[in-house]
Design an enzyme around this catalytic site. Structure first.
Site: not given
Ligand code: GLN
Length: 425
Positions: A41, A116, A140
């Site tokens: 990532k 994400s 994410s």
């Molecule tokens: N969807 C969640 C957010 O927008 C989780 C994001 C993540 O785990 N990095 O914060």
């Protein structure tokens, strides 16, 4: 696949931001990850590679060092193909907030892969790589694993070093593996886990804690699995409800004991999570002032990142901290306690990973709450620092959905075992 094949196959998916065309990522070639090709990532530092967190802010940031997890992958002989697409600074649940454009879902074309860790997961689902690293602050890793029909695992907070991870919200972030099966995820995990003196929150554990892949136990007989009664009313998609019900029944037929538990304040997890995230994210972004790295973040970032910075700034002001942040911290301990109580007397909790199916790429979503709603079942786990994973649980309307397995603190092996057992049914 070699890099040219990956590049060609990725044209329609957009799972990579940068492939290692120049061969700057050297690996030892021998060790526990030999023969595996991986994606990383883009918020995890890889020396010599663009580590942009998918933001224009860091569009020219080539990392001068390796994150601890990357150092360990190289030592274990893993081959890193390149840097995966993601939501900007890991803020999102769809992969659409990337400065490099959205990623497609290889298992449900035209839909979001989730986020994400959108690119990491899509690359795995499309078969471009064997496994990938994602980061999970509120879901994410698990959310895209669910949407793309693959396996994703978030370890207990502190099991994997965060050194070299671009923080989103430090007290919630964990790096973890994404793969097509639990065994490969466990192999990647055991090669990146372990104490790291460079990360103050990294845990020092007995050697017997590790070795996850060799210990995998596919036995469900006699396992006690908790199912929270609140889950059903919060799953908004009927197809998902059916798939999860079928998954639980299957495990029960295989000899597991299903125990009804309760999480009375589950609905509080979302506001609690976002208040915590806004404050920590605001503070994490203060270093992007345009002097040290690239651009000043507020000048170039997307709408969601800006929303979090502005709200985080507001909430952090002294006069409001009692009103919002302190309350959010209190709510966080309530949620943690409820989860620990629910886990007391069972081995793990099982339930949905997401409440609804992934939307079509590009669907206009004006209300951020609609996007945040994807995170209802994943965020409580991060607030409590617990291990949890998502394993494919069939399809709803032809779209994959995952079963989430949640463990006790340091119950990572139990979670992997139940995921592995379910995968064999
Ligand atoms: N969807 C969640 C957010 O927008 C989780 C994001 C993540 O785990 N990095 O914060």
């Amino acid at each position: 696949m070699d890099l040219n094949e990956i590049k060609k196959a990725d044209e329609k998916i957009n799972s990579f931001i940068a492939l290692d065309r120049e061969g700057v990522i050297k690996s030892s070639g021998a060790g526990g990850l030999a023969g595996l090709t991986l994606a990383v990532k883009s918020n995890i530092c890889v020396e010599g590679m663009l580590t942009s967190a998918a933001s224009k802010t860091l569009e020219n940031y080539v990392s001068p060092y390796d994150a601890t997890v990357v150092e360990r992958i190289k030592k274990a002989g893993g081959r890193i193909a390149g840097m995966a697409n993601m939501d900007e600074f890991a803020c999102g649940a769809s992969g659409e907030t990337s400065f490099y454009g959205p990623t497609d879902n290889p298992s449900a074309r035209g839909r979001i892969p989730g986020g994400s860790s959108s690119g990491s997961t899509a690359a795995v689902a499309a078969g471009l790589v064997d496994a990938a690293l994602g980061s999970d602050t509120g879901g994410s890793i698990r959310n895209p694993a669910s949407h793309c029909g693959v396996v994703g695992f978030k370890p207990t907070y502190g099991v994997v070093s965060r050194y070299g991870l671009i923080d989103m919200a430090m007290s919630l972030d964990q790096i973890g593996p994404i793969a097509r099966d639990v065994k490969t995820a466990a192999v990647l995990l055991e090669n990146i886990a372990g104490h790291d003196p460079k990360d103050g929150t990294s845990l020092k554990l007995e050697p017997s804690f590790y070795g996850f892949s060799k210990k995998l136990n596919p036995w469900l007989k006699g396992r006690r699995l908790g199912y929270a009664k609140e889950f059903d009313s919060l799953i908004s998609d009927q197809g998902i409800k059916k798939a999860i019900r079928a998954a639980v029944d299957k495990m029960s037929s295989a000899g597991a004991e299903i125990v009804e538990v309760t999480l009375p304040n589950l609905e509080m997890a979302l506001p609690t999570y976002y208040l915590n995230v806004y404050v920590e994210f605001f503070s994490a972004t203060r270093k992007y002032d345009g002097r040290r790295y690239g651009h000043k973040i507020e000048d170039v970032c997307g709408e969601e990142v800006l929303r979090r910075i502005l709200l985080g700034n507001y909430i952090s002001q002294k006069e409001y901290s009692g009103k919002y942040y302190r309350k959010a911290l209190q709510a966080r301990s309530v949620i943690r306690k409820e989860l620990l109580d629910a886990l007391d007397g069972v081995d793990v909790l099982v339930g949905p990973t997401v409440p609804k199916l992934p939307h079509k790429v590009g669907t206009r979503i004006d209300d951020p709450m609609v996007m945040y709603a994807y995170d209802i079942f994943t965020t409580p786990v991060n607030l409590a620092g617990l291990p949890a994973g998502s394993v494919p649980a069939g399809k709803a309307d032809g779209i994959p959905t995952g079963l989430q397995v949640i463990g006790k603190p340091l119950g990572d092996q139990d979670v992997l075992d139940v995921m592995h057992a379910f995968e064999q049914l």
